[in-house]
Design an enzyme around this catalytic site. Structure first.
Site, PDB file in Angstrom:
ATOM      1  N   GLY A 150       0.831  -1.204   0.000  1.00 12.09           N
ATOM      2  CA  GLY A 150       0.000   0.000   0.000  1.00 12.09           C
ATOM      3  C   GLY A 150       0.866   1.255   0.000  1.00 12.09           C
ATOM      4  O   GLY A 150       2.060   1.207   0.328  1.00 12.09           O
ATOM      5  N   CYS A 151       0.254   2.365  -0.353  1.00 12.01           N
ATOM      6  CA  CYS A 151       1.001   3.616  -0.456  1.00 12.01           C
ATOM      7  C   CYS A 151       1.474   4.095   0.920  1.00 12.01           C
ATOM      8  O   CYS A 151       2.675   4.347   1.127  1.00 12.01           O
ATOM      9  CB  CYS A 151       0.147   4.682  -1.137  1.00 12.01           C
TER      10      CYS A 151
END
Ligand SMILES: NC(=O)C1=CN([C@@H]2O[C@H](COP(=O)(O)OP(=O)(O)OC[C@H]3O[C@@H](n4cnc5c(N)ncnc54)[C@H](OP(=O)(O)O)[C@@H]3O)[C@@H](O)[C@H]2O)C=CC1
Ligand SMILES: CC(=O)N[C@@H](CCC(=O)OP(=O)(O)O)C(=O)O
Length: 344
Positions: free
Chosen positions: A147-148
């Site tokens: 995920g970012c």
């Protein structure tokens, strides 16, 4: 190499097209859509005119099997219904969503509110954080692209926890994102009139990236973390800043913390460790695959402030996915990604 992108009309998909168009080993980019077929993607996005000539195609397993690499840039709960049927059939698989990141299906379901992916597929998936999992990535069939927010948070915290320089049982991270992190589907929070001149905290203490960050810290350092993690929406398009606070451990000093980061990432092309920068901002990595990190010890509180910035669509999504593709395919890790940040 022939590439397929499922979810090519989304923000992660568009960023993949932007990078892969000039990638030295990519010859064909095929774009797949669940909602539109037989039209050029450039009919939807004018910036792709004369760049992508293929029409959007339906998502058909037999068609996907003919490709060398398939990326999924789809909402949670979608890749888990497509990619398991492709495992072992030919293409290398890279999923940008959270579907294969969480090892425990009950935890995935609790935080994502979607049916978990088949357990055997999750067990085959390798967490694609190249700075920490390179040998496993090189031999993987399926990559769970991180995920970012976890990318920014983990890259900055992992070396300090691993070296015993901060206390992982008392971690606090305050993260901020540009609105492209929310994808191309508008919502109340991302509506211009409510985003502009505004600053919001959202998913308080309930963000789906909390279990991903805690799971990865525990797997890679064998230390059990406890993290308070909150996310904020900033009225800008790209960028993530993750600011973490942690008590110093074992009498650690400023020099030890900075050296631990510099040593850990000395040979990593996309992580840059900074010293004494009075100002640190998301634009210093905008449009690039860099993660910039700085740590500042506060002797008054005996805590460290650890800050990292990435471009959410690059190191936070498509850039990291291409970095993983390069490793999977035996290419130079930086192929297609040697981009100078767009500062101005
Ligand atoms: N944006 C970011 O910064 C980051 C995003 N991610 C994750 O990556 C994934 C993609 O994100 P992003 O590109 O922003 O999302 P978008 O919402 O911008 O795009 C997702 C695309 O998925 C396709 N899609 C939607 N529903 C389905 C379905 N049922 N079956 C197949 N395809 C579908 C749509 O294209 P079409 O209608 O043409 O099929 C859509 O354009 C998400 O899981 C996101 O959480 C991860 C890191 C960062
Ligand atoms: C600004 C914004 O809304 N960001 C999204 C990031 C989504 C994402 O990356 O989700 P997965 O990694 O779980 O796929 C969010 O906070 O949910």
């Amino acid at each position: 190499m022939k590439i397929g992108i499922i979810g090519a009309t989304g923000y992660g998909g568009l960023e993949l097209i932007r990078i892969l168009h000039t990638h030295p080993h990519v010859t064909e980019i095929h774009v797949f859509s669940s909602s539109e077929q037989d039209i050029q993607i450039s009919n939807k996005y004018a910036h792709l005119v004369n760049i992508i000539d293929h029409s959007l195609q339906p998502i058909e397993i037999d068609r996907l099997k003919e490709l060398n690499v398939v990326f999924t840039g789809t909402p949670a709960g979608v890749a888990s219904t497509i990619l398991p049927a492709l495992i072992g059939t030919g293409p290398k698989l890279i999923d940008l969503s959270g579907d294969f990141r969480i090892q425990d299906p009950a935890i995935y379901e609790a935080w994502y509110n979607h049916k978990p992916a088949p357990t055997d597929a999750v067990q085959k998936a390798i967490y694609g954080l190249p700075e920490w999992n390179k040998p496993q990535i090189q031999n993987a069939e399926l990559i769970a692209n991180p995920g970012c927010y976890p990318t920014a948070t983990l890259l900055s915290l992992l070396p300090l926890i691993k070296e015993g320089l901060i206390d992982p049982s008392q971690l606090y991270t305050d993260a901020k994102s540009g609105v492209s992190g929310a994808g191309n589907k508008p919502s109340q929070l991302t509506h211009y009139s409510e985003l502009n001149e505004n600053f919001s905290i959202y998913k308080i203490n309930a963000h789906q990236h909390i279990p991903e960050i805690e799971q990865t810290i525990e797997t890679l350092t064998t230390k059990k973390p406890l993290l308070t993690f909150n996310t904020h929406l900033v009225p800008m398009t790209r960028g993530i800043m993750a600011t973490s606070y942690a008590p110093l451990a074992n009498g650690a000093t400023q020099q030890q913390l900075t050296e631990a980061l510099k040593t850990r990432y000395a040979n990593e092309p996309f992580v840059r460790i900074h010293d004494n920068k009075p100002v640190f901002s998301t634009k210093q990595v905008y449009g690039s695959n860099y993660c910039d990190i700085q740590v500042v010890v506060d002797p008054r509180t005996n805590r460290a402030t650890i800050v990292s910035v990435i471009d959410n669509l690059m190191k936070g999504a498509a850039g990291q996915a291409v970095q993983n593709m390069n490793l999977l395919c035996g290419f130079d890790e930086t192929a297609g990604l040697d981009l100078v940040p767009l500062m101005i």
